[in-house]
Design a protein around this motif. Structure first.
Motif, PDB file in Angstrom:
ATOM      1  N   THR A  40       0.787  -1.271  -0.015  1.00 60.20           N
ATOM      2  CA  THR A  40      -0.059   0.058  -0.188  1.00 60.20           C
ATOM      3  C   THR A  40       0.927   1.297   0.039  1.00 60.20           C
ATOM      4  OG1 THR A  40      -0.073   0.133   2.503  1.00 60.20           O
ATOM      5  CG2 THR A  40      -1.716  -1.317   1.430  1.00 60.20           C
ATOM      6  N   PRO A  41       0.526   2.339  -0.550  1.00 61.46           N
ATOM      7  CA  PRO A  41       1.124   3.553  -0.247  1.00 61.46           C
ATOM      8  C   PRO A  41       1.723   3.795   0.994  1.00 61.46           C
ATOM      9  CG  PRO A  41      -0.825   3.913  -1.471  1.00 61.46           C
ATOM     10  CD  PRO A  41      -0.901   2.800  -1.178  1.00 61.46           C
ATOM     11  N   PHE A  46       6.824   3.735   4.506  1.00 58.06           N
ATOM     12  CA  PHE A  46       7.300   3.236   5.868  1.00 58.06           C
ATOM     13  C   PHE A  46       8.566   2.620   5.268  1.00 58.06           C
ATOM     14  CE2 PHE A  46       8.437  -0.186   8.610  1.00 58.06           C
ATOM     15  CZ  PHE A  46       8.474   0.142   9.514  1.00 58.06           C
ATOM     16  N   LYS A  47       8.479   1.525   4.322  1.00 58.84           N
ATOM     17  CA  LYS A  47       9.825   0.851   3.858  1.00 58.84           C
ATOM     18  C   LYS A  47      10.863   1.895   3.173  1.00 58.84           C
ATOM     19  CE  LYS A  47      11.168  -2.513   0.161  1.00 58.84           C
ATOM     20  NZ  LYS A  47      10.767  -3.109  -0.837  1.00 58.84           N
ATOM     21  N   LYS A  48      10.397   3.010   2.515  1.00 57.94           N
ATOM     22  CA  LYS A  48      11.281   3.918   2.220  1.00 57.94           C
ATOM     23  C   LYS A  48      12.086   4.433   3.320  1.00 57.94           C
ATOM     24  CE  LYS A  48      11.544   8.266  -0.378  1.00 57.94           C
ATOM     25  NZ  LYS A  48      10.771   9.322  -1.078  1.00 57.94           N
ATOM     26  N   MET A  49      11.319   4.893   4.552  1.00 63.36           N
ATOM     27  CA  MET A  49      11.869   5.611   5.575  1.00 63.36           C
ATOM     28  C   MET A  49      12.888   4.542   6.437  1.00 63.36           C
ATOM     29  SD  MET A  49       8.751   7.870   6.932  1.00 63.36           S
ATOM     30  CE  MET A  49       9.507   8.256   8.413  1.00 63.36           C
ATOM     31  N   MET A  51      14.385   1.870   5.217  1.00 62.92           N
ATOM     32  CA  MET A  51      15.775   1.739   4.350  1.00 62.92           C
ATOM     33  C   MET A  51      16.682   2.940   4.429  1.00 62.92           C
ATOM     34  SD  MET A  51      15.332  -1.348   3.513  1.00 62.92           S
ATOM     35  CE  MET A  51      16.762  -1.533   2.373  1.00 62.92           C
ATOM     36  N   GLN A  52      15.899   4.194   4.712  1.00 63.26           N
ATOM     37  CA  GLN A  52      16.844   5.401   4.558  1.00 63.26           C
ATOM     38  C   GLN A  52      17.645   5.170   5.970  1.00 63.26           C
ATOM     39  OE1 GLN A  52      17.814   7.446   2.515  1.00 63.26           O
ATOM     40  NE2 GLN A  52      18.878   8.732   4.041  1.00 63.26           N
ATOM     41  N   GLY A  53      16.709   4.986   7.082  1.00 65.96           N
ATOM     42  CA  GLY A  53      17.335   4.759   8.526  1.00 65.96           C
ATOM     43  C   GLY A  53      18.381   3.910   8.505  1.00 65.96           C
ATOM     44  N   LEU A  54      18.397   2.636   7.731  1.00 63.75           N
ATOM     45  CA  LEU A  54      19.597   1.653   7.978  1.00 63.75           C
ATOM     46  C   LEU A  54      20.647   2.286   6.991  1.00 63.75           C
ATOM     47  CD1 LEU A  54      17.416  -1.588   6.862  1.00 63.75           C
ATOM     48  CD2 LEU A  54      18.536  -1.032   8.989  1.00 63.75           C
ATOM     49  N   LYS A  55      20.603   2.666   6.014  1.00 62.50           N
ATOM     50  CA  LYS A  55      21.552   3.654   5.298  1.00 62.50           C
ATOM     51  C   LYS A  55      22.321   4.478   6.318  1.00 62.50           C
ATOM     52  CE  LYS A  55      19.979   3.092   0.531  1.00 62.50           C
ATOM     53  NZ  LYS A  55      19.234   3.808  -0.376  1.00 62.50           N
ATOM     54  N   GLU A  56      21.534   5.213   7.013  1.00 59.34           N
ATOM     55  CA  GLU A  56      22.177   6.288   8.051  1.00 59.34           C
ATOM     56  C   GLU A  56      22.933   5.606   8.993  1.00 59.34           C
ATOM     57  OE1 GLU A  56      19.210   8.895   9.361  1.00 59.34           O
ATOM     58  OE2 GLU A  56      18.796   9.733   7.292  1.00 59.34           O
ATOM     59  N   MET A  57      22.604   4.574   9.572  1.00 62.75           N
ATOM     60  CA  MET A  57      23.020   3.523  10.714  1.00 62.75           C
ATOM     61  C   MET A  57      24.067   3.140  10.105  1.00 62.75           C
ATOM     62  SD  MET A  57      21.574   0.298  12.756  1.00 62.75           S
ATOM     63  CE  MET A  57      21.719  -0.517  11.318  1.00 62.75           C
ATOM     64  N   LYS A  58      24.373   2.754   8.805  1.00 61.07           N
ATOM     65  CA  LYS A  58      25.572   2.119   8.250  1.00 61.07           C
ATOM     66  C   LYS A  58      26.562   3.205   8.407  1.00 61.07           C
ATOM     67  CE  LYS A  58      27.229  -0.596   4.374  1.00 61.07           C
ATOM     68  NZ  LYS A  58      26.922  -1.064   2.841  1.00 61.07           N
ATOM     69  N   ALA A  59      26.041   4.413   7.639  1.00 59.50           N
ATOM     70  CA  ALA A  59      27.147   5.443   7.435  1.00 59.50           C
ATOM     71  C   ALA A  59      27.474   5.829   8.914  1.00 59.50           C
ATOM     72  CB  ALA A  59      26.587   6.594   7.033  1.00 59.50           C
ATOM     73  N   ILE A  60      26.797   5.790   9.948  1.00 54.46           N
ATOM     74  CA  ILE A  60      27.263   6.207  11.245  1.00 54.46           C
ATOM     75  C   ILE A  60      28.266   5.247  11.867  1.00 54.46           C
ATOM     76  CG2 ILE A  60      26.571   6.326  13.721  1.00 54.46           C
ATOM     77  CD1 ILE A  60      24.203   7.517  12.760  1.00 54.46           C
ATOM     78  N   ARG A  61      28.036   4.109  11.777  1.00 54.18           N
ATOM     79  CA  ARG A  61      28.900   2.724  12.117  1.00 54.18           C
ATOM     80  C   ARG A  61      30.373   2.911  11.375  1.00 54.18           C
ATOM     81  NH1 ARG A  61      25.325  -2.628  12.859  1.00 54.18           N
ATOM     82  NH2 ARG A  61      24.468  -1.829  14.764  1.00 54.18           N
TER      83      ARG A  61
END
Length: 77
Positions: A40-41, A46-49, A51-61
């Motif tokens: 659903t939209p 939610f999936k987009k947000m 995945m963005q959070g996971l990318k940010e977490m990886k960049a922080i690590r």
């Protein structure tokens, strides 16, 4: 003559039915992989947000990004 019966959930009743069916000598039970469904939209957002959070977490690590303050994060919620 073959028939197909689809069990659509994993409730205790449904699983009990499957177990009983397996015991019948004229029944073949095969578990199938669930087909991909359309998101659903709201789920897409939610999936987009997420995945963005996971990318940010990886960049922080990796030290490429600085972590924010926990109090600021909690205030956003």
């Amino acid at each position: 003559m073959p028939y197909i019966i689809t069990i659509t959930n994993d409730t205790p009743q449904a699983l009990a039915y499957v177990e009983k069916a397996k015991k019948l000598d004229f029944v073949k039970v095969t578990k199938t992989k669930e087909a991909n469904r359309t998101l659903t939209p709201k789920e897409k957002e939610f999936k987009k947000m997420f995945m963005q959070g996971l990318k940010e977490m990886k960049a922080i690590r990796e030290g490429k990004m600085e972590a924010g303050n926990l109090d600021d994060l909690l205030n956003e919620l």
